[in-house]
Design a protein around this motif. Sequence first.
Motif, PDB file in Angstrom:
ATOM      1  N   GLN A 146      -6.645   2.724   2.443  1.00  0.00           N
ATOM      2  CA  GLN A 146      -6.706   4.336   2.530  1.00  0.00           C
ATOM      3  C   GLN A 146      -6.719   4.777   3.998  1.00  0.00           C
ATOM      4  O   GLN A 146      -6.044   5.858   4.268  1.00  0.00           O
ATOM      5  CB  GLN A 146      -7.704   5.065   1.571  1.00  0.00           C
ATOM      6  CG  GLN A 146      -7.490   4.767   0.213  1.00  0.00           C
ATOM      7  CD  GLN A 146      -8.549   5.398  -0.665  1.00  0.00           C
ATOM      8  OE1 GLN A 146      -9.565   6.038  -0.097  1.00  0.00           O
ATOM      9  NE2 GLN A 146      -8.636   4.988  -2.100  1.00  0.00           N
ATOM     10  N   PHE A 153      -3.035   6.096  -4.683  1.00  0.00           N
ATOM     11  CA  PHE A 153      -3.563   6.037  -3.414  1.00  0.00           C
ATOM     12  C   PHE A 153      -5.337   5.770  -3.705  1.00  0.00           C
ATOM     13  O   PHE A 153      -5.698   4.940  -2.902  1.00  0.00           O
ATOM     14  CB  PHE A 153      -3.383   7.473  -2.801  1.00  0.00           C
ATOM     15  CG  PHE A 153      -3.963   7.411  -1.414  1.00  0.00           C
ATOM     16  CD1 PHE A 153      -3.480   6.737  -0.279  1.00  0.00           C
ATOM     17  CD2 PHE A 153      -5.240   7.990  -1.203  1.00  0.00           C
ATOM     18  CE1 PHE A 153      -4.155   6.814   1.088  1.00  0.00           C
ATOM     19  CE2 PHE A 153      -5.884   8.308   0.047  1.00  0.00           C
ATOM     20  CZ  PHE A 153      -5.263   7.565   1.267  1.00  0.00           C
ATOM     21  N   GLU A 154      -5.761   6.420  -4.562  1.00  0.00           N
ATOM     22  CA  GLU A 154      -7.227   6.360  -4.732  1.00  0.00           C
ATOM     23  C   GLU A 154      -7.726   5.118  -5.144  1.00  0.00           C
ATOM     24  O   GLU A 154      -8.631   4.535  -5.091  1.00  0.00           O
ATOM     25  CB  GLU A 154      -7.626   7.362  -5.858  1.00  0.00           C
ATOM     26  CG  GLU A 154      -7.528   8.992  -5.347  1.00  0.00           C
ATOM     27  CD  GLU A 154      -6.202   9.433  -5.544  1.00  0.00           C
ATOM     28  OE1 GLU A 154      -5.179   8.841  -6.201  1.00  0.00           O
ATOM     29  OE2 GLU A 154      -5.714  10.337  -4.742  1.00  0.00           O
ATOM     30  N   LEU A 192      -3.415   4.103   5.732  1.00  0.00           N
ATOM     31  CA  LEU A 192      -2.318   5.314   5.137  1.00  0.00           C
ATOM     32  C   LEU A 192      -2.628   6.410   5.776  1.00  0.00           C
ATOM     33  O   LEU A 192      -1.622   7.113   6.093  1.00  0.00           O
ATOM     34  CB  LEU A 192      -2.225   5.002   3.750  1.00  0.00           C
ATOM     35  CG  LEU A 192      -1.547   3.627   3.089  1.00  0.00           C
ATOM     36  CD1 LEU A 192      -1.504   3.593   1.777  1.00  0.00           C
ATOM     37  CD2 LEU A 192      -0.349   3.541   3.818  1.00  0.00           C
ATOM     38  N   SER A 193      -3.778   6.794   5.780  1.00  0.00           N
ATOM     39  CA  SER A 193      -4.219   8.348   6.234  1.00  0.00           C
ATOM     40  C   SER A 193      -3.630   8.329   7.768  1.00  0.00           C
ATOM     41  O   SER A 193      -3.243   9.432   8.087  1.00  0.00           O
ATOM     42  CB  SER A 193      -5.772   8.745   6.077  1.00  0.00           C
ATOM     43  OG  SER A 193      -5.917   8.611   4.536  1.00  0.00           O
ATOM     44  N   TRP A 222       0.872  -1.255   0.023  1.00  0.00           N
ATOM     45  CA  TRP A 222      -0.017   0.064  -0.027  1.00  0.00           C
ATOM     46  C   TRP A 222       0.794   1.392  -0.042  1.00  0.00           C
ATOM     47  O   TRP A 222       0.506   2.196  -0.625  1.00  0.00           O
ATOM     48  CB  TRP A 222      -0.915  -0.029   1.171  1.00  0.00           C
ATOM     49  CG  TRP A 222      -1.916  -1.122   1.243  1.00  0.00           C
ATOM     50  CD1 TRP A 222      -2.291  -1.822   0.185  1.00  0.00           C
ATOM     51  CD2 TRP A 222      -2.558  -1.517   2.455  1.00  0.00           C
ATOM     52  NE1 TRP A 222      -3.480  -2.978   0.721  1.00  0.00           N
ATOM     53  CE2 TRP A 222      -3.462  -2.609   2.026  1.00  0.00           C
ATOM     54  CE3 TRP A 222      -2.612  -1.337   3.755  1.00  0.00           C
ATOM     55  CZ2 TRP A 222      -4.067  -3.328   3.056  1.00  0.00           C
ATOM     56  CZ3 TRP A 222      -3.298  -1.713   4.766  1.00  0.00           C
ATOM     57  CH2 TRP A 222      -4.298  -2.777   4.402  1.00  0.00           C
ATOM     58  N   ALA A 250       0.768   4.081  -3.040  1.00  0.00           N
ATOM     59  CA  ALA A 250       0.807   5.570  -2.556  1.00  0.00           C
ATOM     60  C   ALA A 250       1.770   6.367  -3.079  1.00  0.00           C
ATOM     61  O   ALA A 250       1.457   7.385  -3.699  1.00  0.00           O
ATOM     62  CB  ALA A 250       0.282   5.669  -1.151  1.00  0.00           C
TER      63      ALA A 250
END
Length: 143
Positions: free
Chosen positions: A40, A32-33, A43-44, A23, A27
């Motif tokens: 997501q 990322f999308e 990772l955020s 991931w 990213a």
Amino acid sequence: MAKTNASIAKKARAKAEADFATWLMMAKLGSFEDLPANAQEFLSRYRARFGEMSEAKSKTVAVSEIYLTYYKEMGGTGTAPEPEPRPLSKSPTDDNVVKFQKPRKPDKPAKPAGPAAAKRPIPALLIFAGMVALIAAYKFLAG
């Protein structure tokens, strides 16, 4: 049952580490999308922690969060066991670094002594020029 939980924990930990690395790379490459929603979210949260702690600590926390989620999803019961400590590398950045080395040059053979040592190879351009001169001379003299 503890043995089952231990094997689940091991599989969950390996999957968490592999998925997080995948991931993170996706990213970084601008996809990322394209990641699943849970990826997501992880990772955020990982990125948000950068202001509070080092990158290595942030990665450790993110992998631990993913591990706990996978442990529950894979059917682990009770508190997830702590993973076995991984062997430490020489420096924290060695994990993601590929080091390239230049190929070693082969040792030159010893130069022969005597008359063979004095001989030098004749360059190809000199051979070509000599052949052209011979052909031109032959045509001039023959014709």
